[in-house]
Design a protein around this motif. Structure first.
Motif, PDB file in Angstrom:
ATOM      1  N   LEU A   4       0.789  -1.177  -0.092  1.00  0.00           N
ATOM      2  CA  LEU A   4       0.025   0.120  -0.026  1.00  0.00           C
ATOM      3  C   LEU A   4       0.766   1.234   0.083  1.00  0.00           C
ATOM      4  N   ALA A   5       1.854   1.363   0.936  1.00  0.00           N
ATOM      5  CA  ALA A   5       3.017   2.109   0.882  1.00  0.00           C
ATOM      6  C   ALA A   5       3.437   2.897  -0.536  1.00  0.00           C
ATOM      7  N   LYS A   6       3.818   1.471  -1.227  1.00  0.00           N
ATOM      8  CA  LYS A   6       4.362   1.868  -2.466  1.00  0.00           C
ATOM      9  C   LYS A   6       3.462   2.434  -3.509  1.00  0.00           C
ATOM     10  N   ASN A   7       2.233   1.819  -3.538  1.00  0.00           N
ATOM     11  CA  ASN A   7       1.195   2.425  -4.261  1.00  0.00           C
ATOM     12  C   ASN A   7       0.807   4.035  -3.944  1.00  0.00           C
ATOM     13  N   SER A  38      13.075   3.280  -1.979  1.00  0.00           N
ATOM     14  CA  SER A  38      12.484   2.024  -2.601  1.00  0.00           C
ATOM     15  C   SER A  38      11.125   2.057  -3.023  1.00  0.00           C
ATOM     16  N   LEU A  39      10.390   2.973  -2.287  1.00  0.00           N
ATOM     17  CA  LEU A  39       8.849   3.159  -2.490  1.00  0.00           C
ATOM     18  C   LEU A  39       8.638   3.729  -4.008  1.00  0.00           C
ATOM     19  N   LEU A  40       9.710   4.496  -4.620  1.00  0.00           N
ATOM     20  CA  LEU A  40       9.606   5.044  -5.763  1.00  0.00           C
ATOM     21  C   LEU A  40      10.052   4.175  -6.944  1.00  0.00           C
ATOM     22  N   GLU A  41      10.781   3.219  -6.531  1.00  0.00           N
ATOM     23  CA  GLU A  41      11.183   2.082  -7.660  1.00  0.00           C
ATOM     24  C   GLU A  41      10.229   1.409  -8.362  1.00  0.00           C
ATOM     25  N   LYS A  42      10.221   1.432  -9.743  1.00  0.00           N
ATOM     26  CA  LYS A  42       9.395   0.428 -10.217  1.00  0.00           C
ATOM     27  C   LYS A  42       9.281  -1.036  -9.936  1.00  0.00           C
TER      28      LYS A  42
END
Length: 313
Positions: free
Chosen positions: A227-230, A309-313
Protein backbone atom coordinates in the motif's frame (compact mmCIF):
# COMPACT_ATOMS: atom_id res chain seq x y z
CA UNK A 1 -51.03 -11.78 5.90
CA UNK A 2 -48.45 -14.44 5.05
CA UNK A 3 -47.59 -12.53 1.87
CA UNK A 4 -46.99 -9.31 3.85
CA UNK A 5 -44.72 -11.18 6.26
CA UNK A 6 -42.79 -12.60 3.33
CA UNK A 7 -42.28 -9.13 1.82
CA UNK A 8 -41.16 -7.72 5.17
CA UNK A 9 -38.70 -10.55 5.66
CA UNK A 10 -37.35 -10.08 2.14
CA UNK A 11 -36.83 -6.36 2.74
CA UNK A 12 -34.96 -7.01 5.99
CA UNK A 13 -32.81 -9.65 4.33
CA UNK A 14 -32.07 -7.32 1.42
CA UNK A 15 -31.12 -4.52 3.79
CA UNK A 16 -28.76 -6.80 5.73
CA UNK A 17 -27.23 -8.20 2.55
CA UNK A 18 -26.80 -4.74 1.07
CA UNK A 19 -25.18 -3.45 4.23
CA UNK A 20 -22.80 -6.39 4.28
CA UNK A 21 -21.92 -5.85 0.65
CA UNK A 22 -21.26 -2.16 1.25
CA UNK A 23 -19.13 -3.04 4.25
CA UNK A 24 -17.07 -5.44 2.19
CA UNK A 25 -16.55 -2.85 -0.55
CA UNK A 26 -15.54 -0.17 1.96
CA UNK A 27 -13.12 -2.57 3.63
CA UNK A 28 -11.38 -3.13 0.32
CA UNK A 29 -10.56 0.58 0.07
CA UNK A 30 -7.78 1.47 2.50
CA UNK A 31 -7.80 5.03 3.83
CA UNK A 32 -4.37 6.60 4.25
CA UNK A 33 -4.30 9.63 6.56
CA UNK A 34 -2.00 12.36 5.25
CA UNK A 35 -1.54 15.59 7.20
CA UNK A 36 -1.03 18.87 5.39
CA UNK A 37 -1.02 22.63 5.62
CA UNK A 38 -2.95 24.57 2.94
CA UNK A 39 0.08 25.58 0.87
CA UNK A 40 1.00 25.26 -2.81
CA UNK A 41 3.88 22.97 -1.83
CA UNK A 42 1.34 20.30 -0.82
CA UNK A 43 -0.34 20.26 -4.25
CA UNK A 44 0.71 16.66 -5.12
CA UNK A 45 -1.29 15.25 -2.20
CA UNK A 46 -4.33 17.27 -3.28
CA UNK A 47 -3.99 15.99 -6.84
CA UNK A 48 -3.43 12.39 -5.72
CA UNK A 49 -6.55 12.66 -3.58
CA UNK A 50 -8.59 13.79 -6.59
CA UNK A 51 -7.11 11.20 -8.96
CA UNK A 52 -7.58 8.24 -6.62
CA UNK A 53 -11.20 9.25 -6.07
CA UNK A 54 -11.79 9.11 -9.83
CA UNK A 55 -9.69 6.05 -10.59
CA UNK A 56 -11.49 3.70 -8.21
CA UNK A 57 -8.24 2.45 -6.73
CA UNK A 58 -8.03 0.25 -3.65
CA UNK A 59 -6.83 3.10 -1.45
CA UNK A 60 -7.91 6.65 -0.84
CA UNK A 61 -6.11 9.64 0.60
CA UNK A 62 -7.76 10.91 3.75
CA UNK A 63 -6.42 14.46 3.96
CA UNK A 64 -6.15 15.94 7.45
CA UNK A 65 -5.73 19.72 7.50
CA UNK A 66 -3.71 21.54 10.18
CA UNK A 67 -3.19 25.21 10.86
CA UNK A 68 0.47 25.17 11.92
CA UNK A 69 3.61 23.08 11.65
CA UNK A 70 3.70 22.27 15.42
CA UNK A 71 0.13 20.93 15.27
CA UNK A 72 0.92 18.85 12.21
CA UNK A 73 4.13 17.44 13.69
CA UNK A 74 2.34 16.53 16.91
CA UNK A 75 -0.16 14.49 14.87
CA UNK A 76 2.64 12.80 12.92
CA UNK A 77 4.84 12.13 15.94
CA UNK A 78 2.01 10.62 17.96
CA UNK A 79 0.73 8.37 15.17
CA UNK A 80 -2.56 10.13 14.56
CA UNK A 81 -1.77 10.22 10.84
CA UNK A 82 0.07 7.81 8.55
CA UNK A 83 2.15 10.51 6.91
CA UNK A 84 2.43 14.17 6.06
CA UNK A 85 3.47 16.74 3.51
CA UNK A 86 5.86 18.67 5.72
CA UNK A 87 9.00 20.78 5.96
CA UNK A 88 11.72 18.16 5.66
CA UNK A 89 13.83 19.69 8.44
CA UNK A 90 10.98 19.18 10.91
CA UNK A 91 10.77 15.51 9.95
CA UNK A 92 14.54 15.19 10.23
CA UNK A 93 14.44 16.67 13.73
CA UNK A 94 11.69 14.20 14.66
CA UNK A 95 13.89 11.38 13.38
CA UNK A 96 16.79 12.69 15.48
CA UNK A 97 14.51 12.55 18.51
CA UNK A 98 13.61 8.92 17.90
CA UNK A 99 10.32 9.25 16.01
CA UNK A 100 9.94 6.54 13.36
CA UNK A 101 9.46 8.44 10.10
CA UNK A 102 10.89 8.17 6.60
CA UNK A 103 11.03 10.74 3.81
CA UNK A 104 9.77 9.00 0.67
CA UNK A 105 9.53 11.81 -1.91
CA UNK A 106 10.11 15.51 -2.44
CA UNK A 107 7.20 17.84 -1.96
CA UNK A 108 8.22 19.95 -4.95
CA UNK A 109 11.22 21.54 -6.64
CA UNK A 110 12.19 25.18 -6.16
CA UNK A 111 9.15 27.31 -5.36
CA UNK A 112 10.49 29.48 -2.55
CA UNK A 113 11.17 33.19 -2.81
CA UNK A 114 12.62 35.92 -0.61
CA UNK A 115 10.05 38.71 -0.55
CA UNK A 116 10.90 42.19 0.74
CA UNK A 117 9.17 45.54 1.08
CA UNK A 118 9.36 47.92 -1.84
CA UNK A 119 12.05 50.09 -0.25
CA UNK A 120 14.53 47.18 0.16
CA UNK A 121 16.84 47.06 -2.84
CA UNK A 122 19.59 44.72 -1.68
CA UNK A 123 20.47 42.39 1.17
CA UNK A 124 22.41 45.00 3.12
CA UNK A 125 19.22 47.10 3.31
CA UNK A 126 17.86 44.37 5.61
CA UNK A 127 20.55 44.99 8.23
CA UNK A 128 18.96 45.64 11.63
CA UNK A 129 15.44 44.96 10.33
CA UNK A 130 12.91 42.22 11.06
CA UNK A 131 12.86 39.24 8.71
CA UNK A 132 10.27 36.49 9.08
CA UNK A 133 10.56 32.74 8.58
CA UNK A 134 7.94 30.08 9.36
CA UNK A 135 10.18 27.97 11.60
CA UNK A 136 13.84 27.72 12.60
CA UNK A 137 13.78 24.16 11.31
CA UNK A 138 13.11 25.11 7.69
CA UNK A 139 14.75 25.57 4.33
CA UNK A 140 13.56 29.16 4.51
CA UNK A 141 15.95 29.67 7.40
CA UNK A 142 18.72 28.16 5.26
CA UNK A 143 17.84 30.46 2.36
CA UNK A 144 18.05 33.42 4.72
CA UNK A 145 21.43 32.25 6.02
CA UNK A 146 22.76 31.70 2.51
CA UNK A 147 21.52 35.10 1.33
CA UNK A 148 23.16 36.85 4.26
CA UNK A 149 26.40 34.89 3.83
CA UNK A 150 26.59 35.83 0.15
CA UNK A 151 26.33 39.49 1.17
CA UNK A 152 28.99 39.18 3.86
CA UNK A 153 26.42 39.26 6.66
CA UNK A 154 25.18 36.74 9.24
CA UNK A 155 22.03 35.95 11.20
CA UNK A 156 23.17 38.47 13.83
CA UNK A 157 22.72 41.29 11.33
CA UNK A 158 18.95 40.87 11.10
CA UNK A 159 16.16 40.45 13.63
CA UNK A 160 14.71 37.02 12.82
CA UNK A 161 11.10 36.39 13.82
CA UNK A 162 8.92 33.32 13.38
CA UNK A 163 5.44 33.96 12.01
CA UNK A 164 2.65 31.69 10.79
CA UNK A 165 2.81 31.80 6.97
CA UNK A 166 -0.66 33.34 6.44
CA UNK A 167 0.31 36.33 8.61
CA UNK A 168 3.41 37.26 6.63
CA UNK A 169 1.87 39.21 3.70
CA UNK A 170 -0.12 41.44 6.07
CA UNK A 171 2.89 41.94 8.34
CA UNK A 172 4.95 43.08 5.35
CA UNK A 173 2.20 45.39 4.06
CA UNK A 174 1.86 47.00 7.50
CA UNK A 175 5.61 47.52 7.88
CA UNK A 176 5.95 45.12 10.81
CA UNK A 177 8.64 43.17 8.94
CA UNK A 178 11.00 44.13 6.11
CA UNK A 179 10.97 40.76 4.39
CA UNK A 180 10.25 37.06 4.64
CA UNK A 181 10.80 33.67 3.08
CA UNK A 182 8.04 31.07 3.27
CA UNK A 183 6.19 28.36 1.37
CA UNK A 184 3.92 29.43 -1.43
CA UNK A 185 1.42 30.95 -2.04
CA UNK A 186 2.31 33.52 0.61
CA UNK A 187 5.21 35.05 -1.30
CA UNK A 188 3.03 35.45 -4.38
CA UNK A 189 0.31 37.17 -2.32
CA UNK A 190 2.54 40.14 -1.47
CA UNK A 191 3.77 40.44 -5.05
CA UNK A 192 0.24 40.22 -6.46
CA UNK A 193 -0.93 42.91 -4.05
CA UNK A 194 2.09 45.05 -4.99
CA UNK A 195 3.05 45.39 -1.33
CA UNK A 196 6.27 43.42 -1.79
CA UNK A 197 8.76 42.30 -4.40
CA UNK A 198 10.97 39.29 -5.02
CA UNK A 199 14.58 39.82 -3.99
CA UNK A 200 15.65 36.24 -4.79
CA UNK A 201 14.18 33.00 -6.02
CA UNK A 202 15.41 29.92 -4.17
CA UNK A 203 17.40 28.53 -7.12
CA UNK A 204 19.49 31.72 -7.13
CA UNK A 205 20.62 31.04 -3.57
CA UNK A 206 20.65 27.25 -3.39
CA UNK A 207 20.53 25.05 -6.47
CA UNK A 208 18.38 21.90 -6.17
CA UNK A 209 17.20 22.96 -2.73
CA UNK A 210 14.98 20.64 -0.73
CA UNK A 211 12.11 22.15 1.22
CA UNK A 212 9.01 20.03 1.77
CA UNK A 213 8.73 16.27 1.53
CA UNK A 214 6.21 13.50 1.78
CA UNK A 215 6.98 11.45 4.88
CA UNK A 216 5.39 8.24 6.10
CA UNK A 217 5.61 6.60 9.50
CA UNK A 218 7.80 3.53 9.84
CA UNK A 219 4.82 1.69 11.30
CA UNK A 220 2.66 2.42 8.27
CA UNK A 221 5.40 1.37 5.83
CA UNK A 222 6.25 -1.87 7.61
CA UNK A 223 2.60 -2.86 8.09
CA UNK A 224 1.46 -1.86 4.60
CA UNK A 225 4.47 -2.18 2.28
CA UNK A 226 2.47 -2.74 -0.92
CA UNK A 227 0.00 0.00 0.00
CA UNK A 228 2.82 2.41 0.86
CA UNK A 229 4.39 1.72 -2.52
CA UNK A 230 1.06 2.42 -4.25
CA UNK A 231 0.61 5.66 -2.33
CA UNK A 232 4.09 6.94 -3.18
CA UNK A 233 3.75 5.85 -6.80
CA UNK A 234 0.41 7.67 -7.02
CA UNK A 235 1.99 10.72 -5.40
CA UNK A 236 4.80 10.74 -7.98
CA UNK A 237 2.27 10.37 -10.79
CA UNK A 238 0.33 13.29 -9.33
CA UNK A 239 3.48 15.40 -9.60
CA UNK A 240 3.87 14.50 -13.27
CA UNK A 241 0.15 15.17 -13.81
CA UNK A 242 0.55 18.72 -12.50
CA UNK A 243 3.17 19.43 -15.16
CA UNK A 244 1.17 17.91 -18.03
CA UNK A 245 -2.34 19.03 -17.00
CA UNK A 246 -1.81 22.60 -15.85
CA UNK A 247 -5.41 23.77 -16.14
CA UNK A 248 -6.76 20.78 -14.23
CA UNK A 249 -4.02 21.11 -11.59
CA UNK A 250 -4.83 24.80 -11.15
CA UNK A 251 -8.50 23.95 -10.66
CA UNK A 252 -7.55 21.46 -7.93
CA UNK A 253 -5.19 23.99 -6.31
CA UNK A 254 -7.94 26.60 -6.17
CA UNK A 255 -10.31 24.06 -4.64
CA UNK A 256 -7.97 23.39 -1.71
CA UNK A 257 -6.24 26.76 -1.37
CA UNK A 258 -8.96 29.28 -2.30
CA UNK A 259 -6.56 31.37 -4.41
CA UNK A 260 -7.31 33.91 -7.09
CA UNK A 261 -5.79 33.40 -10.54
CA UNK A 262 -3.08 36.04 -10.22
CA UNK A 263 -1.65 34.64 -6.99
CA UNK A 264 -1.86 31.05 -8.22
CA UNK A 265 -0.23 31.85 -11.57
CA UNK A 266 2.68 33.57 -9.84
CA UNK A 267 3.07 30.79 -7.32
CA UNK A 268 3.06 28.06 -9.98
CA UNK A 269 5.57 30.01 -12.07
CA UNK A 270 8.24 29.48 -9.40
CA UNK A 271 7.61 25.82 -8.61
CA UNK A 272 7.66 22.41 -10.30
CA UNK A 273 6.62 18.91 -9.28
CA UNK A 274 8.27 16.56 -11.75
CA UNK A 275 10.70 13.81 -10.69
CA UNK A 276 10.12 13.92 -6.94
CA UNK A 277 12.74 11.36 -5.92
CA UNK A 278 15.04 12.49 -3.10
CA UNK A 279 18.57 12.00 -4.41
CA UNK A 280 21.51 11.35 -2.15
CA UNK A 281 23.36 14.32 -3.66
CA UNK A 282 20.55 16.79 -2.92
CA UNK A 283 20.04 15.38 0.57
CA UNK A 284 23.75 15.57 1.38
CA UNK A 285 23.69 19.22 0.26
CA UNK A 286 20.76 19.79 2.64
CA UNK A 287 22.48 18.17 5.61
CA UNK A 288 25.64 20.16 4.91
CA UNK A 289 23.69 23.42 5.03
CA UNK A 290 21.76 22.33 8.12
CA UNK A 291 25.09 21.95 9.91
CA UNK A 292 26.60 25.12 8.43
CA UNK A 293 23.75 27.35 9.53
CA UNK A 294 23.38 25.81 12.98
CA UNK A 295 19.97 24.21 12.43
CA UNK A 296 21.21 20.84 13.65
CA UNK A 297 24.60 19.37 14.46
CA UNK A 298 23.57 15.78 13.83
CA UNK A 299 20.97 15.43 11.05
CA UNK A 300 20.04 11.85 10.11
CA UNK A 301 22.02 10.14 7.35
CA UNK A 302 20.39 9.51 3.98
CA UNK A 303 20.17 5.73 4.47
CA UNK A 304 18.56 6.14 7.89
CA UNK A 305 15.96 8.69 6.89
CA UNK A 306 15.19 8.41 3.16
CA UNK A 307 13.31 5.42 1.73
CA UNK A 308 13.76 5.67 -2.03
CA UNK A 309 12.62 2.06 -2.60
CA UNK A 310 8.97 3.05 -2.64
CA UNK A 311 9.52 5.04 -5.85
CA UNK A 312 11.28 2.21 -7.61
CA UNK A 313 9.28 0.43 -10.33
Amino acid sequence: MKFKKFIAAALVFGLIAGTAACGKSAADVKAVKIAYLPITHALPVFVENELTDKAGQKYKIDLVKYGSWPELMDALNTGHVDGASVLIELAMKAKEQGVGVKAVALGHKDGNVVVVSKNINNVTDLKGKKFAIPHRQSSHNILLGQMLKNAGLSYKDVNIVELPPPEMPAALAQGQIAGYSVAEPFGAKSVALNTGKVLFESNELWKDSICCSLVLSDKFISSNKALAKNVVSGYSEAGEYIGSHKDEANTIAKKYLKLDDKVLDLSMKWISYNDLKITREAYDSLTSKIKEFGISSNPPAYDDFVDSSLLEK
